[in-house]
Write a protein that holds these residues in place. Structure first.
Motif, PDB file in Angstrom:
ATOM      1  N   VAL A  59       0.844  -1.195   0.000  1.00  0.00           N
ATOM      2  CA  VAL A  59       0.000   0.000   0.000  1.00  0.00           C
ATOM      3  C   VAL A  59       0.881   1.247   0.000  1.00  0.00           C
ATOM      4  O   VAL A  59       0.659   2.182  -0.777  1.00  0.00           O
ATOM      5  CB  VAL A  59      -0.973   0.002   1.205  1.00  0.00           C
ATOM      6  N   SER A  60       1.908   1.267   0.838  1.00  0.00           N
ATOM      7  CA  SER A  60       2.828   2.411   0.875  1.00  0.00           C
ATOM      8  C   SER A  60       3.574   2.548  -0.444  1.00  0.00           C
ATOM      9  O   SER A  60       3.841   3.654  -0.911  1.00  0.00           O
ATOM     10  CB  SER A  60       3.825   2.262   2.019  1.00  0.00           C
ATOM     11  N   ARG A  61       3.900   1.423  -1.055  1.00  0.00           N
ATOM     12  CA  ARG A  61       4.584   1.440  -2.351  1.00  0.00           C
ATOM     13  C   ARG A  61       3.705   2.114  -3.392  1.00  0.00           C
ATOM     14  O   ARG A  61       4.166   2.972  -4.152  1.00  0.00           O
ATOM     15  CB  ARG A  61       4.914   0.004  -2.756  1.00  0.00           C
ATOM     16  N   THR A  62       2.436   1.758  -3.418  1.00  0.00           N
ATOM     17  CA  THR A  62       1.496   2.376  -4.347  1.00  0.00           C
ATOM     18  C   THR A  62       1.362   3.870  -4.074  1.00  0.00           C
ATOM     19  O   THR A  62       1.373   4.686  -4.999  1.00  0.00           O
ATOM     20  CB  THR A  62       0.119   1.682  -4.254  1.00  0.00           C
ATOM     21  N   ASP A  63       1.234   4.230  -2.795  1.00  0.00           N
ATOM     22  CA  ASP A  63       1.131   5.644  -2.421  1.00  0.00           C
ATOM     23  C   ASP A  63       2.363   6.422  -2.871  1.00  0.00           C
ATOM     24  O   ASP A  63       2.253   7.526  -3.402  1.00  0.00           O
ATOM     25  CB  ASP A  63       0.972   5.797  -0.904  1.00  0.00           C
ATOM     26  N   LEU A  64       3.529   5.846  -2.658  1.00  0.00           N
ATOM     27  CA  LEU A  64       4.763   6.535  -3.025  1.00  0.00           C
ATOM     28  C   LEU A  64       4.860   6.716  -4.537  1.00  0.00           C
ATOM     29  O   LEU A  64       5.265   7.777  -5.019  1.00  0.00           O
ATOM     30  CB  LEU A  64       5.967   5.777  -2.476  1.00  0.00           C
ATOM     31  N   TRP A  65       4.457   5.703  -5.295  1.00  0.00           N
ATOM     32  CA  TRP A  65       4.475   5.847  -6.755  1.00  0.00           C
ATOM     33  C   TRP A  65       3.475   6.900  -7.223  1.00  0.00           C
ATOM     34  O   TRP A  65       3.740   7.615  -8.195  1.00  0.00           O
ATOM     35  CB  TRP A  65       4.229   4.501  -7.453  1.00  0.00           C
ATOM     36  N   ARG A  66       2.355   7.021  -6.539  1.00  0.00           N
ATOM     37  CA  ARG A  66       1.405   8.079  -6.879  1.00  0.00           C
ATOM     38  C   ARG A  66       2.058   9.442  -6.692  1.00  0.00           C
ATOM     39  O   ARG A  66       1.924  10.337  -7.524  1.00  0.00           O
ATOM     40  CB  ARG A  66       0.151   7.940  -6.015  1.00  0.00           C
ATOM     41  N   LEU A  67       2.820   9.602  -5.601  1.00  0.00           N
ATOM     42  CA  LEU A  67       3.498  10.869  -5.326  1.00  0.00           C
ATOM     43  C   LEU A  67       4.629  11.136  -6.320  1.00  0.00           C
ATOM     44  O   LEU A  67       4.827  12.277  -6.757  1.00  0.00           O
ATOM     45  CB  LEU A  67       4.030  10.870  -3.898  1.00  0.00           C
ATOM     46  N   ILE A  68       5.366  10.090  -6.692  1.00  0.00           N
ATOM     47  CA  ILE A  68       6.426  10.240  -7.692  1.00  0.00           C
ATOM     48  C   ILE A  68       5.819  10.676  -9.019  1.00  0.00           C
ATOM     49  O   ILE A  68       6.316  11.598  -9.682  1.00  0.00           O
ATOM     50  CB  ILE A  68       7.228   8.929  -7.841  1.00  0.00           C
ATOM     51  N   ALA A  69       4.716  10.032  -9.418  1.00  0.00           N
ATOM     52  CA  ALA A  69       4.047  10.389 -10.672  1.00  0.00           C
ATOM     53  C   ALA A  69       3.526  11.823 -10.623  1.00  0.00           C
ATOM     54  O   ALA A  69       3.598  12.551 -11.619  1.00  0.00           O
ATOM     55  CB  ALA A  69       2.909   9.417 -10.968  1.00  0.00           C
ATOM     56  N   ALA A  70       3.016  12.238  -9.471  1.00  0.00           N
ATOM     57  CA  ALA A  70       2.510  13.614  -9.330  1.00  0.00           C
ATOM     58  C   ALA A  70       3.653  14.616  -9.470  1.00  0.00           C
ATOM     59  O   ALA A  70       3.499  15.659 -10.129  1.00  0.00           O
ATOM     60  CB  ALA A  70       1.799  13.784  -7.989  1.00  0.00           C
ATOM     61  N   ALA A  71       4.811  14.313  -8.883  1.00  0.00           N
ATOM     62  CA  ALA A  71       5.967  15.206  -9.012  1.00  0.00           C
ATOM     63  C   ALA A  71       6.396  15.307 -10.472  1.00  0.00           C
ATOM     64  O   ALA A  71       6.664  16.400 -10.976  1.00  0.00           O
ATOM     65  CB  ALA A  71       7.115  14.717  -8.131  1.00  0.00           C
ATOM     66  N   ALA A  72       6.433  14.175 -11.168  1.00  0.00           N
ATOM     67  CA  ALA A  72       6.784  14.177 -12.585  1.00  0.00           C
ATOM     68  C   ALA A  72       5.737  14.943 -13.385  1.00  0.00           C
ATOM     69  O   ALA A  72       6.070  15.690 -14.304  1.00  0.00           O
ATOM     70  CB  ALA A  72       6.932  12.752 -13.104  1.00  0.00           C
ATOM     71  N   GLY A  73       4.467  14.786 -13.015  1.00  0.00           N
ATOM     72  CA  GLY A  73       3.394  15.500 -13.700  1.00  0.00           C
ATOM     73  C   GLY A  73       3.489  17.007 -13.532  1.00  0.00           C
ATOM     74  O   GLY A  73       3.048  17.766 -14.398  1.00  0.00           O
ATOM     75  N   ARG A  74       4.072  17.453 -12.417  1.00  0.00           N
ATOM     76  CA  ARG A  74       4.271  18.889 -12.193  1.00  0.00           C
ATOM     77  C   ARG A  74       5.505  19.398 -12.924  1.00  0.00           C
ATOM     78  O   ARG A  74       5.823  20.575 -12.859  1.00  0.00           O
ATOM     79  CB  ARG A  74       4.409  19.180 -10.698  1.00  0.00           C
ATOM     80  N   GLY A  75       6.242  18.491 -13.580  1.00  0.00           N
ATOM     81  CA  GLY A  75       7.390  18.909 -14.368  1.00  0.00           C
ATOM     82  C   GLY A  75       8.738  18.539 -13.794  1.00  0.00           C
ATOM     83  O   GLY A  75       9.769  18.843 -14.404  1.00  0.00           O
ATOM     84  N   ALA A  76       8.795  17.899 -12.636  1.00  0.00           N
ATOM     85  CA  ALA A  76      10.081  17.491 -12.070  1.00  0.00           C
ATOM     86  C   ALA A  76      10.664  16.357 -12.904  1.00  0.00           C
ATOM     87  O   ALA A  76       9.947  15.458 -13.342  1.00  0.00           O
ATOM     88  CB  ALA A  76       9.913  17.044 -10.618  1.00  0.00           C
ATOM     89  N   ARG A  77      11.946  16.407 -13.126  1.00  0.00           N
ATOM     90  CA  ARG A  77      12.656  15.284 -13.729  1.00  0.00           C
ATOM     91  C   ARG A  77      12.917  14.295 -12.604  1.00  0.00           C
ATOM     92  O   ARG A  77      13.385  14.674 -11.531  1.00  0.00           O
ATOM     93  CB  ARG A  77      13.984  15.713 -14.325  1.00  0.00           C
ATOM     94  N   VAL A  78      12.613  13.038 -12.836  1.00  0.00           N
ATOM     95  CA  VAL A  78      12.798  12.012 -11.808  1.00  0.00           C
ATOM     96  C   VAL A  78      13.800  10.992 -12.334  1.00  0.00           C
ATOM     97  O   VAL A  78      13.583  10.398 -13.390  1.00  0.00           O
ATOM     98  CB  VAL A  78      11.463  11.323 -11.445  1.00  0.00           C
ATOM     99  N   VAL A  79      14.872  10.817 -11.595  1.00  0.00           N
ATOM    100  CA  VAL A  79      15.874   9.800 -11.895  1.00  0.00           C
ATOM    101  C   VAL A  79      15.880   8.876 -10.694  1.00  0.00           C
ATOM    102  O   VAL A  79      16.036   9.329  -9.559  1.00  0.00           O
ATOM    103  CB  VAL A  79      17.277  10.421 -12.107  1.00  0.00           C
ATOM    104  N   LEU A  80      15.662   7.587 -10.949  1.00  0.00           N
ATOM    105  CA  LEU A  80      15.625   6.675  -9.805  1.00  0.00           C
ATOM    106  C   LEU A  80      16.327   5.374 -10.113  1.00  0.00           C
ATOM    107  O   LEU A  80      16.399   4.942 -11.256  1.00  0.00           O
ATOM    108  CB  LEU A  80      14.191   6.427  -9.337  1.00  0.00           C
ATOM    109  N   ALA A  81      16.852   4.798  -9.054  1.00  0.00           N
ATOM    110  CA  ALA A  81      17.439   3.463  -9.113  1.00  0.00           C
ATOM    111  C   ALA A  81      16.457   2.518  -8.439  1.00  0.00           C
ATOM    112  O   ALA A  81      15.895   2.842  -7.395  1.00  0.00           O
ATOM    113  CB  ALA A  81      18.776   3.435  -8.384  1.00  0.00           C
ATOM    114  N   THR A  82      16.221   1.377  -9.060  1.00  0.00           N
ATOM    115  CA  THR A  82      15.323   0.382  -8.476  1.00  0.00           C
ATOM    116  C   THR A  82      15.763  -1.006  -8.907  1.00  0.00           C
ATOM    117  O   THR A  82      16.345  -1.175  -9.983  1.00  0.00           O
ATOM    118  CB  THR A  82      13.855   0.626  -8.873  1.00  0.00           C
ATOM    119  N   THR A  83      15.493  -1.967  -8.062  1.00  0.00           N
ATOM    120  CA  THR A  83      15.730  -3.361  -8.438  1.00  0.00           C
ATOM    121  C   THR A  83      14.440  -4.013  -8.909  1.00  0.00           C
ATOM    122  O   THR A  83      14.446  -5.170  -9.308  1.00  0.00           O
ATOM    123  CB  THR A  83      16.304  -4.159  -7.252  1.00  0.00           C
ATOM    124  N   TYR A  84      13.338  -3.269  -8.848  1.00  0.00           N
ATOM    125  CA  TYR A  84      12.031  -3.792  -9.245  1.00  0.00           C
ATOM    126  C   TYR A  84      11.749  -3.403 -10.696  1.00  0.00           C
ATOM    127  O   TYR A  84      11.482  -2.250 -11.003  1.00  0.00           O
ATOM    128  CB  TYR A  84      10.927  -3.237  -8.340  1.00  0.00           C
TER     129      TYR A  84
END
Length: 179
Positions: A59-84
């Motif tokens: 649930v927290s993972r989904t919430d965090l991805w919603r926030l990441i997507a919202a930041a990107a939607g506002r124009g932030a460039r998002v660079v992330l490292a993930t093993t998933y």
């Protein structure tokens, strides 16, 4: 101001009720969400996130991805490292590495299109060199030729593409070589 934005972010990450608790007393998932809230407090143009969802509940993972997507939607460039790799599929560009070697690079759909041959589901690993466990199933990559009789074709995803790139020892790239 920053105080109002902080309150909004704490509500958005589900930490408004924990506002007065020291970070050391928060769960791992709560600390991850607090870290994201702090990183976005000043609405940055660039977010660098190192495995932002590692060790947190679904649930927290989904919430965090919603926030990441919202930041990107506002124009932030998002660079992330993930093993998933299911998370990497959400990104506009992917760079999959293994020991510093580029396995796949480019748009996720283009990486999938670059897979040579076909990926199949098989009931057991059998004598196949190019098979791997995938959840409860086994997968088999057949670069050319006919599959075994017990194989069922599947639509590969990014995880399959990266495994194929590892097995093929050829980078799946839609970008020019780096360096």
């Amino acid at each position: 101001g920053a105080g109002d934005r902080g309150d909004t972010l704490l509500r958005a990450v589900g930490l408004a009720d924990a506002r007065d608790r020291p970070a050391a007393l928060l769960s791992g998932g709560m600390r991850r969400k607090l870290g994201f809230a702090l990183a976005t407090l000043h609405d940055p143009d660039l977010l660098l996130l190192d495995e932002p969802t590692t060790g947190i509940d679904p649930v927290s993972r989904t919430d965090l991805w919603r926030l990441i997507a919202a930041a990107a939607g506002r124009g932030a460039r998002v660079v992330l490292a993930t093993t998933y790799l299911d998370e990497a599929e959400r990104c506009a560009q992917v760079l999959a590495l293994d020991g510093g070697h580029v396995l796949a690079q480019g748009d996720p759909d283009a990486i999938l299109a670059a897979i040579a041959g076909r990926v199949y589901r098989i009931p057991a690993p059998g004598p196949y060199e190019r098979s791997w466990r995938r959840g409860a199933d086994w997968r088999l990559w057949v670069p050319d030729g006919a599959p075994p009789p017990d194989a069922t074709g599947v639509e590969p995803d990014l995880e399959d593409a990266v495994v194929v790139a590892m097995l093929d020892d050829t980078a799946l790239s839609t970008q020019p070589a780096v360096g």
